[in-house]
Design a protein around this motif. Structure first.
Motif, PDB file in Angstrom:
ATOM      1  N   GLY A 197       0.081   0.354 -18.073  1.00 53.24           N
ATOM      2  CA  GLY A 197      -1.198  -0.147 -18.568  1.00 53.24           C
ATOM      3  C   GLY A 197      -1.251  -1.648 -18.729  1.00 53.24           C
ATOM      4  O   GLY A 197      -2.314  -2.255 -18.553  1.00 53.24           O
ATOM      5  N   GLY A 198      -0.122  -2.257 -19.050  1.00 53.81           N
ATOM      6  CA  GLY A 198      -0.102  -3.699 -19.251  1.00 53.81           C
ATOM      7  C   GLY A 198      -0.411  -4.498 -17.996  1.00 53.81           C
ATOM      8  O   GLY A 198      -0.840  -5.650 -18.079  1.00 53.81           O
ATOM      9  N   LEU A 199      -0.205  -3.888 -16.830  1.00 55.03           N
ATOM     10  CA  LEU A 199      -0.493  -4.585 -15.568  1.00 55.03           C
ATOM     11  C   LEU A 199      -1.974  -4.545 -15.209  1.00 55.03           C
ATOM     12  O   LEU A 199      -2.436  -5.333 -14.390  1.00 55.03           O
ATOM     13  CB  LEU A 199       0.316  -3.960 -14.422  1.00 55.03           C
ATOM     14  N   ASP A 200      -2.700  -3.586 -15.789  1.00 58.24           N
ATOM     15  CA  ASP A 200      -4.134  -3.443 -15.516  1.00 58.24           C
ATOM     16  C   ASP A 200      -4.395  -3.296 -14.015  1.00 58.24           C
ATOM     17  O   ASP A 200      -5.293  -3.922 -13.459  1.00 58.24           O
ATOM     18  CB  ASP A 200      -4.912  -4.630 -16.090  1.00 58.24           C
ATOM     19  N   VAL A 201      -3.585  -2.454 -13.361  1.00 56.70           N
ATOM     20  CA  VAL A 201      -3.752  -2.176 -11.933  1.00 56.70           C
ATOM     21  C   VAL A 201      -4.572  -0.898 -11.776  1.00 56.70           C
ATOM     22  O   VAL A 201      -4.188   0.153 -12.309  1.00 56.70           O
ATOM     23  CB  VAL A 201      -2.388  -2.012 -11.244  1.00 56.70           C
ATOM     24  N   PRO A 202      -5.703  -0.930 -11.070  1.00 57.72           N
ATOM     25  CA  PRO A 202      -6.500   0.290 -10.884  1.00 57.72           C
ATOM     26  C   PRO A 202      -5.697   1.377 -10.166  1.00 57.72           C
ATOM     27  O   PRO A 202      -4.860   1.083  -9.310  1.00 57.72           O
ATOM     28  CB  PRO A 202      -7.675  -0.187 -10.025  1.00 57.72           C
ATOM     29  N   LEU A 203      -5.974   2.634 -10.501  1.00 55.59           N
ATOM     30  CA  LEU A 203      -5.295   3.759  -9.853  1.00 55.59           C
ATOM     31  C   LEU A 203      -6.209   4.519  -8.905  1.00 55.59           C
ATOM     32  O   LEU A 203      -5.916   5.654  -8.516  1.00 55.59           O
ATOM     33  CB  LEU A 203      -4.718   4.710 -10.910  1.00 55.59           C
ATOM     34  N   LEU A 204      -7.291   3.885  -8.513  1.00 59.66           N
ATOM     35  CA  LEU A 204      -8.160   4.404  -7.459  1.00 59.66           C
ATOM     36  C   LEU A 204      -8.275   3.357  -6.362  1.00 59.66           C
ATOM     37  O   LEU A 204      -8.414   2.164  -6.659  1.00 59.66           O
ATOM     38  CB  LEU A 204      -9.559   4.726  -7.992  1.00 59.66           C
ATOM     39  N   GLY A 205      -8.191   3.796  -5.116  1.00 60.47           N
ATOM     40  CA  GLY A 205      -8.420   2.886  -3.998  1.00 60.47           C
ATOM     41  C   GLY A 205      -7.281   2.769  -3.020  1.00 60.47           C
ATOM     42  O   GLY A 205      -7.476   2.301  -1.897  1.00 60.47           O
ATOM     43  N   TYR A 206      -6.060   3.200  -3.422  1.00 54.72           N
ATOM     44  CA  TYR A 206      -4.880   3.015  -2.566  1.00 54.72           C
ATOM     45  C   TYR A 206      -4.248   4.370  -2.281  1.00 54.72           C
ATOM     46  O   TYR A 206      -4.308   5.287  -3.108  1.00 54.72           O
ATOM     47  CB  TYR A 206      -3.885   2.086  -3.257  1.00 54.72           C
ATOM     48  N   ASN A 207      -3.613   4.481  -1.121  1.00 53.29           N
ATOM     49  CA  ASN A 207      -3.099   5.769  -0.652  1.00 53.29           C
ATOM     50  C   ASN A 207      -1.730   6.123  -1.211  1.00 53.29           C
ATOM     51  O   ASN A 207      -1.369   7.294  -1.289  1.00 53.29           O
ATOM     52  CB  ASN A 207      -3.014   5.753   0.881  1.00 53.29           C
ATOM     53  N   ARG A 227     -13.714  -4.905  -8.960  1.00 51.76           N
ATOM     54  CA  ARG A 227     -14.588  -3.841  -9.476  1.00 51.76           C
ATOM     55  C   ARG A 227     -13.793  -2.610  -9.921  1.00 51.76           C
ATOM     56  O   ARG A 227     -14.194  -1.470  -9.687  1.00 51.76           O
ATOM     57  CB  ARG A 227     -15.632  -3.454  -8.423  1.00 51.76           C
ATOM     58  N   ASN A 228     -12.635  -2.861 -10.505  1.00 48.04           N
ATOM     59  CA  ASN A 228     -11.774  -1.809 -11.043  1.00 48.04           C
ATOM     60  C   ASN A 228     -11.287  -0.837  -9.970  1.00 48.04           C
ATOM     61  O   ASN A 228     -11.078   0.353 -10.235  1.00 48.04           O
ATOM     62  CB  ASN A 228     -12.484  -1.029 -12.160  1.00 48.04           C
TER      63      ASN A 228
END
Length: 419
Positions: free
Chosen positions: A95-105, A385-386
């Motif tokens: 969570g600390g990285l704030d990397v979205p978990l939608l969009g990548y394979n 855009r998240n």
């Protein structure tokens, strides 16, 4: 003498190095000289560091060393983490990285417009199948790093997706590789079982990492089905197809039976390469019947081999058009009485659901921040855009802000090029 033991950790002595193995699937190597140096610098004591019986042994009676070295290991673990099976560097997504978990394979969540959500908590594989569509495993020539997603962060995003998709979901654990190398595999199944929107939990696996103990844990946690990748019932041929001389077919077959006995349904999922293993189709069917596979869902899921641009495509493989492949399956149904072999979404309770709304349009140019390196050369991951965007053919670095033209949005997987 201090013996340091940490939760879910085993220490091994490799001579000049102390290897920390975390949750069986990840490791980090700490040079003995460095551990001894930081202790000596902090406390002015001459320590001797080794490992024995899974513990880190420090030859000193100075009690404060134990807490100090435990904190040192914790603070430096992230930078040293590697995948135990691929030996590649691991990036830990939390969570600390704030990397979205939608969009990548390669990691996160994938929505393909049904009530099934693909959950990818880890990348990497312990096998190197000769037909792998993404060139995975220890012998990969293209994959340069792996990812592990923190379970709390993964479930936070799943909760958001489930709220949009509604109830009656199938949570399917898969990935670019083997899902069982995820360090929180049992905990993830438990968390999904407790989710009010989840009805079915399934997993794709090659079965090699299963043990009687792990099967019991997964069954108790609430796993419903395993789609088991078995591509030959001949030990030598199986080793060839799996790309590993140490592939133990007998163990995998035993684990298939153990899954059924534990109440977890099994679907045998061979990739059929005509001219190599299509002659084993009836043997696969016989094995599925023997162990009692397919109690709630189909017992077999034959897959037609197709080559992929970034995959391993053996020259010995014959590509069969899908029309002929389905005709072959129907002949098998008639000959063996095993039905269904031509599978439909309805056989798994899959139904169409509205897609999670797309964040970008094809051709659109967006401003994005580069947040992570990608898995192959010239690939970086950017967010906007998240959502994550796989940016190909770029020399950008983490932290750069770039303009990206979106070239693909299929199933919410975003691919773009730097403008």
């Amino acid at each position: 003498m201090i013996e340091l033991r940490l939760p879910h950790v085993t220490f091994e002595d490799l001579g000049d190095t102390i290897r920390l193995i975390w949750r069986e699937t990840l490791y980090a190597d700490f040079p003995k000289r460095e551990l001894e140096r930081v202790i000596r610098k902090k406390y002015r004591v001459p320590p001797d560091v080794s490992a024995r019986d899974g513990a880190l042994v420090i030859d000193t009676d100075y009690e404060k060393v134990e807490g100090f070295i435990a904190l040192y290991i914790q603070n430096n673990l992230g930078a040293l983490l590697r995948n135990r099976y691929t030996k590649r560097k691991v990036l830990y997504i939390h969570g600390g990285l704030d990397v979205p978990l939608l969009g990548y394979n390669a990691f996160g969540l994938i929505d393909r417009g049904t009530n099934l959500i693909q959950i990818r908590g880890v990348s990497g594989c312990n096998l190197s199948c000769i037909f792998c569509s993404v060139d995975e495993g220890p012998y990969s020539r293209t994959r340069k790093l792996d990812y592990v997603v923190d379970i709390d962060y993964l479930m936070k995003w799943f909760d958001d997706v489930a709220r949009i998709k509604g109830k009656g979901l199938e949570a399917h654990l898969d990935g670019q590789g083997e899902p069982l190398i995820y360090p929180f595999r049992v905990e993830l199944v438990q968390a999904l079982r407790e989710h009010p929107n989840v009805s079915v939990i399934s997993m794709q696996s090659n079965g090699t990492l299963l043990t009687d103990k792990l099967v019991e844990e997964l069954a108790e946690a609430g796993l419903d089905r395993v789609n088991l990748s078995i591509h030959s019932l001949d030990p030598d041929k199986a080793k060839m197809l799996m790309g590993r001389k140490d592939y133990d077919l007998e163990h995998v077959l035993d684990m298939a039976e153990a899954l059924v006995n534990a109440g977890i349904d099994v679907l045998i999922a061979p990739v059929i390469i005509f001219g190599i293993n299509d002659d084993e189709a009836e043997a696969f069917i016989e094995f599925a019947r023997k162990i009692g596979a397919g109690k709630r869902w189909p017992a077999l899921g034959f897959q037609n081999y197709i080559p992929y641009k970034f995959g391993r495509n053996p020259t010995i493989a014959r590509v069969k058009p899908f029309k002929e492949f389905y005709a072959w399956l129907r002949q098998l149904e008639e000959k063996t009485g095993m039905r269904p072999l031509v599978l439909k979404p309805s056989h798994f309770g899959m139904e169409k659901r509205e897609f999670i709304p797309l964040a970008f349009r094809p051709g659109e140019v967006v401003k994005a921040e580069v947040v992570l390196p990608g898995r192959i050369e010239g690939e970086m991951l950017a967010k906007a855009r998240n959502r994550l965007i796989e940016v190909v053919g770029t020399r950008a670095e983490v932290g750069d802000r770039i303009k990206v033209r979106i070239v693909r949005t299929r199933h919410g997987i975003y691919i773009g090029t730097e403008v």
